[in-house]
Design a protein around this motif. Sequence first.
Motif, PDB file in Angstrom:
ATOM      1  N   THR A  87      56.300  83.504   6.664  1.00  0.00           N
ATOM      2  CA  THR A  87      56.517  82.099   6.056  1.00  0.00           C
ATOM      3  C   THR A  87      55.313  81.841   5.030  1.00  0.00           C
ATOM      4  N   GLU A 138      61.226  79.643  16.828  1.00  0.00           N
ATOM      5  CA  GLU A 138      61.471  80.963  16.604  1.00  0.00           C
ATOM      6  C   GLU A 138      62.356  81.928  17.158  1.00  0.00           C
ATOM      7  N   VAL A 193      59.486  79.058   2.593  1.00  0.00           N
ATOM      8  CA  VAL A 193      59.905  78.882   3.886  1.00  0.00           C
ATOM      9  C   VAL A 193      58.624  78.399   4.404  1.00  0.00           C
ATOM     10  N   LEU A 213      65.022  82.346   8.498  1.00  0.00           N
ATOM     11  CA  LEU A 213      64.076  83.099   7.900  1.00  0.00           C
ATOM     12  C   LEU A 213      64.471  84.216   7.100  1.00  0.00           C
ATOM     13  N   TRP A 235      65.170  83.020  13.560  1.00  0.00           N
ATOM     14  CA  TRP A 235      64.832  84.332  12.664  1.00  0.00           C
ATOM     15  C   TRP A 235      66.054  84.625  11.629  1.00  0.00           C
ATOM     16  N   SER A 278      56.926  76.838   8.636  1.00  0.00           N
ATOM     17  CA  SER A 278      57.193  76.980   9.938  1.00  0.00           C
ATOM     18  C   SER A 278      55.911  76.050  10.779  1.00  0.00           C
TER      19      SER A 278
END
Length: 399
Positions: A170, A117, A135, A125, A122, A137
């Motif tokens: 996500t 993350e 997406v 994303l 980011w 994660s």
Amino acid sequence: MTPLHSDQILVEEYPASSPSLRLSVVTETWPPEINGVSLTLSRLVRGLCARNHQVQLIRPRQTRVDQAVCLTGFEEMLMRGMPIPRYPELKLGLPGKRALVLAWTRRRPDLVHIATEGPLGWSALQAARHLRLPVTSDFRTNFHAYSHHYGVGWLRKPIVAYLRKFHNLTQLTMVPTQALRAELREIGFENVQVVARGVDTQLFNPERRSNALRASWGASGRSLVLLVVGRLAAEKNLDTALRAFETMSTRHADVKLVFVGDGPLRESLRQRCPQAVFAGMRPQDELATFYASADVVLFPSVTETFGNVTVEALASGLPVLAFNTAAAADWVQHDGNGWLVAPNDEAAFLSAAAHLAAQPARIAQAGSRARAQVAQLDWQQIARQVEGLFLRVAANVTR
């Protein structure tokens, strides 16, 4: 989009990979960096490639001479990065939204999976949302829990807020244990799915036991060897491991303590416990021999999202003494293949250690039962489960 839910750690087998997916996997750590995220993610990627999926791996450049790998079914895209404070051997990916939008516009992936993350995660994303790509994660590191151990506990709330925002943007967040799923849902995380971590049961195997290695530690057949594996850092609660060693040494005539790993606390630990063996970082094949050659693993950490040490030890025929959290809560059976005590109850941890030192036959009995509990955690099964989730997310998004 329909949320995906499952209370199972291992779900039904999915059919063979058809159609093949074009996946972009974004991570800020990758081998040869040695840590739980890089090693387990690389095994998962290998499993997905073996199931005929095309993987584009996006990661920070690790050295100035680092070159992107390009193979059939697997290619790398290297991004800018910088060393992480207090973790200089790891890189933090720098923002790169524009480059990702350009790359994914030229060659559109079916799904983007973000494993970390940081700023690169980011950016990925935001780029994926800009292009309306599905997406998923991973939640792999308890950064919010670490803040307390580094004197910035006041950052816990903003860290949690950032992580919650990140993952809720996500379609699905994968976590390795039921307990972590419950914890995250309690603080507002949505669409959280349990996906257990795999373990290489061929590599981590009791047959790798080495009397020569034990002898190098000064251990004989009658010695009780305690193994601590992981980063030598504040968040690993290593004071408890030292106290357990001291306690066990009063109950057993010959106790050895072996640390495998490195980190900022190495020198202070060496000064406090000069009789311990500090083996440093070890490649996986050597680590497997260390596990098999010890007698019990002490795992005092309470900040793990999973704790690969637990399942690697069990696969090696090594019982585990741990707090009842993370992987230990799911895979250690108390007084079966190891021992569990309530989280943060150091007195109970030390009491259990003392009883084990006085009754080493219990350790041998638990070791004989350790491996059976994790036999199902092969990486092919884990890759099959993740593949199924990717297919479901992609199908939901395109409806």
